[in-house]
Design an enzyme around this catalytic site. Sequence first.
Site, PDB file in Angstrom:
ATOM      1  N   TYR A 183      36.635 -43.306  34.168  1.00 49.19           N
ATOM      2  CA  TYR A 183      35.208 -43.025  33.965  1.00 49.19           C
ATOM      3  C   TYR A 183      34.507 -44.080  33.115  1.00 49.19           C
ATOM      4  O   TYR A 183      33.449 -43.817  32.550  1.00 49.19           O
ATOM      5  CB  TYR A 183      35.029 -41.635  33.352  1.00 49.19           C
ATOM      6  CG  TYR A 183      35.180 -40.509  34.358  1.00 49.19           C
ATOM      7  CD1 TYR A 183      34.229 -40.316  35.366  1.00 49.19           C
ATOM      8  CD2 TYR A 183      36.253 -39.636  34.308  1.00 49.19           C
ATOM      9  CE1 TYR A 183      34.350 -39.282  36.281  1.00 49.19           C
ATOM     10  CE2 TYR A 183      36.385 -38.598  35.223  1.00 49.19           C
ATOM     11  CZ  TYR A 183      35.422 -38.423  36.204  1.00 49.19           C
ATOM     12  OH  TYR A 183      35.547 -37.399  37.113  1.00 49.19           O
ATOM     13  N   PHE A 217      27.978 -37.744  27.379  1.00 48.62           N
ATOM     14  CA  PHE A 217      29.035 -36.782  27.696  1.00 48.62           C
ATOM     15  C   PHE A 217      30.398 -37.436  27.921  1.00 48.62           C
ATOM     16  O   PHE A 217      31.367 -36.765  28.277  1.00 48.62           O
ATOM     17  CB  PHE A 217      28.640 -35.952  28.929  1.00 48.62           C
ATOM     18  CG  PHE A 217      28.338 -36.773  30.164  1.00 48.62           C
ATOM     19  CD1 PHE A 217      29.355 -37.217  30.999  1.00 48.62           C
ATOM     20  CD2 PHE A 217      27.023 -37.106  30.484  1.00 48.62           C
ATOM     21  CE1 PHE A 217      29.077 -37.972  32.129  1.00 48.62           C
ATOM     22  CE2 PHE A 217      26.739 -37.864  31.620  1.00 48.62           C
ATOM     23  CZ  PHE A 217      27.768 -38.297  32.444  1.00 48.62           C
ATOM     24  N   ARG A 242      29.597 -36.029  49.584  1.00 52.95           N
ATOM     25  CA  ARG A 242      28.654 -35.669  48.509  1.00 52.95           C
ATOM     26  C   ARG A 242      27.838 -34.441  48.905  1.00 52.95           C
ATOM     27  O   ARG A 242      27.540 -33.588  48.070  1.00 52.95           O
ATOM     28  CB  ARG A 242      27.718 -36.853  48.182  1.00 52.95           C
ATOM     29  CG  ARG A 242      28.398 -38.082  47.585  1.00 52.95           C
ATOM     30  CD  ARG A 242      28.922 -37.885  46.189  1.00 52.95           C
ATOM     31  NE  ARG A 242      27.942 -37.434  45.234  1.00 52.95           N
ATOM     32  CZ  ARG A 242      28.083 -37.546  43.899  1.00 52.95           C
ATOM     33  NH1 ARG A 242      29.167 -38.130  43.373  1.00 52.95           N
ATOM     34  NH2 ARG A 242      27.177 -37.096  43.079  1.00 52.95           N
ATOM     35  N   THR A 250      25.723 -32.178  40.917  1.00 52.00           N
ATOM     36  CA  THR A 250      26.599 -32.253  39.735  1.00 52.00           C
ATOM     37  C   THR A 250      26.607 -30.940  38.964  1.00 52.00           C
ATOM     38  O   THR A 250      27.671 -30.456  38.555  1.00 52.00           O
ATOM     39  CB  THR A 250      26.119 -33.394  38.808  1.00 52.00           C
ATOM     40  OG1 THR A 250      25.993 -34.597  39.571  1.00 52.00           O
ATOM     41  CG2 THR A 250      27.092 -33.615  37.663  1.00 52.00           C
ATOM     42  N   ARG A 277      30.851 -27.034  44.903  1.00 51.00           N
ATOM     43  CA  ARG A 277      30.496 -26.789  43.492  1.00 51.00           C
ATOM     44  C   ARG A 277      29.768 -25.458  43.318  1.00 51.00           C
ATOM     45  O   ARG A 277      29.961 -24.773  42.308  1.00 51.00           O
ATOM     46  CB  ARG A 277      29.681 -27.961  42.949  1.00 51.00           C
ATOM     47  CG  ARG A 277      30.566 -29.176  42.596  1.00 51.00           C
ATOM     48  CD  ARG A 277      29.777 -30.415  42.314  1.00 51.00           C
ATOM     49  NE  ARG A 277      30.590 -31.473  41.695  1.00 51.00           N
ATOM     50  CZ  ARG A 277      30.174 -32.731  41.555  1.00 51.00           C
ATOM     51  NH1 ARG A 277      28.975 -33.095  42.000  1.00 51.00           N
ATOM     52  NH2 ARG A 277      30.963 -33.624  40.977  1.00 51.00           N
ATOM     53  N   ASN A 329      33.035 -29.048  36.884  1.00 45.54           N
ATOM     54  CA  ASN A 329      32.352 -28.830  38.170  1.00 45.54           C
ATOM     55  C   ASN A 329      33.274 -28.996  39.384  1.00 45.54           C
ATOM     56  O   ASN A 329      32.838 -29.399  40.454  1.00 45.54           O
ATOM     57  CB  ASN A 329      31.090 -29.692  38.263  1.00 45.54           C
ATOM     58  CG  ASN A 329      31.373 -31.176  38.150  1.00 45.54           C
ATOM     59  OD1 ASN A 329      32.527 -31.584  38.036  1.00 45.54           O
ATOM     60  ND2 ASN A 329      30.336 -31.981  38.192  1.00 45.54           N
TER      61      ASN A 329
HETATM   62  N1  UDP Z   1      29.068 -34.655  33.441  1.00 40.00           N
HETATM   63  C1  UDP Z   1      28.920 -33.905  32.296  1.00 40.00           C
HETATM   64  N2  UDP Z   1      27.656 -33.735  31.778  1.00 40.00           N
HETATM   65  C2  UDP Z   1      26.545 -34.280  32.362  1.00 40.00           C
HETATM   66  C3  UDP Z   1      26.715 -35.042  33.537  1.00 40.00           C
HETATM   67  C4  UDP Z   1      27.987 -35.212  34.043  1.00 40.00           C
HETATM   68  O1  UDP Z   1      29.900 -33.406  31.752  1.00 40.00           O
HETATM   69  O2  UDP Z   1      25.434 -34.098  31.847  1.00 40.00           O
HETATM   70  C5  UDP Z   1      30.410 -34.851  34.001  1.00 40.00           C
HETATM   71  C6  UDP Z   1      30.655 -34.033  35.272  1.00 40.00           C
HETATM   72  O3  UDP Z   1      32.017 -33.623  35.285  1.00 40.00           O
HETATM   73  C7  UDP Z   1      30.380 -35.069  36.361  1.00 40.00           C
HETATM   74  C8  UDP Z   1      30.952 -36.341  35.731  1.00 40.00           C
HETATM   75  O4  UDP Z   1      30.592 -36.229  34.357  1.00 40.00           O
HETATM   76  O5  UDP Z   1      31.003 -34.711  37.585  1.00 40.00           O
HETATM   77  C9  UDP Z   1      30.414 -37.630  36.293  1.00 40.00           C
HETATM   78  O6  UDP Z   1      28.991 -37.598  36.247  1.00 40.00           O
HETATM   79  P1  UDP Z   1      28.119 -38.070  37.479  1.00 40.00           P
HETATM   80  O7  UDP Z   1      26.724 -38.203  37.011  1.00 40.00           O
HETATM   81  O8  UDP Z   1      28.758 -39.267  38.121  1.00 40.00           O
HETATM   82  O9  UDP Z   1      28.174 -36.818  38.472  1.00 40.00           O
HETATM   83  P2  UDP Z   1      28.889 -36.632  39.884  1.00 40.00           P
HETATM   84  O10 UDP Z   1      28.856 -37.967  40.591  1.00 40.00           O
HETATM   85  O11 UDP Z   1      30.290 -36.160  39.615  1.00 40.00           O
HETATM   86  O12 UDP Z   1      28.085 -35.574  40.601  1.00 40.00           O
HETATM   87 MG    MG Z   2      29.516 -39.824  39.978  1.00 49.04          MG
END
Ligand code: UDP
Ligand code: MG
Length: 139
Positions: free
Chosen positions: A51, A59, A87, A93, A104, A114
Amino acid sequence: MATNRTFTMIKPDAVEAGNIGGITKMIEEAGFKIVAMKYTRLSPEIAGKFYEVHSERPFYGELCSYMSSGPIVAAILEKDNAVEDFRKLIGATNPADAAEGTIRKIYATSISANAVHGSDSDENAEIEGNFYFSELERH
Ligand code: UDP
Ligand code: MG
């Protein structure tokens, strides 16, 4: 990796809740072929590396400790238009914003826990798949 592939993880909350089977079933029923799959557990350091792109986000620390809190299932999936279609299948998310019928919406418990990861581009799908799987495993 060809552009008809994406990368996913079933996250610790979903593994702990016994949802590997339910999520895998939804993935297969949506037309994705599983071409590599691995049950494993990340150290906080490895989660931090995966990450890295989020390292400046507020976060990040919580995300890395959560993603290393229990086992996960990593997989490479194949389908036409894999990244975009996956997606759509996983939903937003934040499960509160995720559409009805998405993974989700059904399985996630919070914006951090999630249930699943899905790559956001062909380029990242390849990077992420290569992070978990050797050339031999992702033929
Ligand atoms: N996440 C979190 N808080 C936030 C946004 C994201 O804990 O406000 C975590 C969540 O597990 C997410 C991951 O960080 O899946 C990666 O964030 P991203 O914005 O890439 O979301 P995704 O692509 O997974 O939808
Ligand atoms: Mg992402």
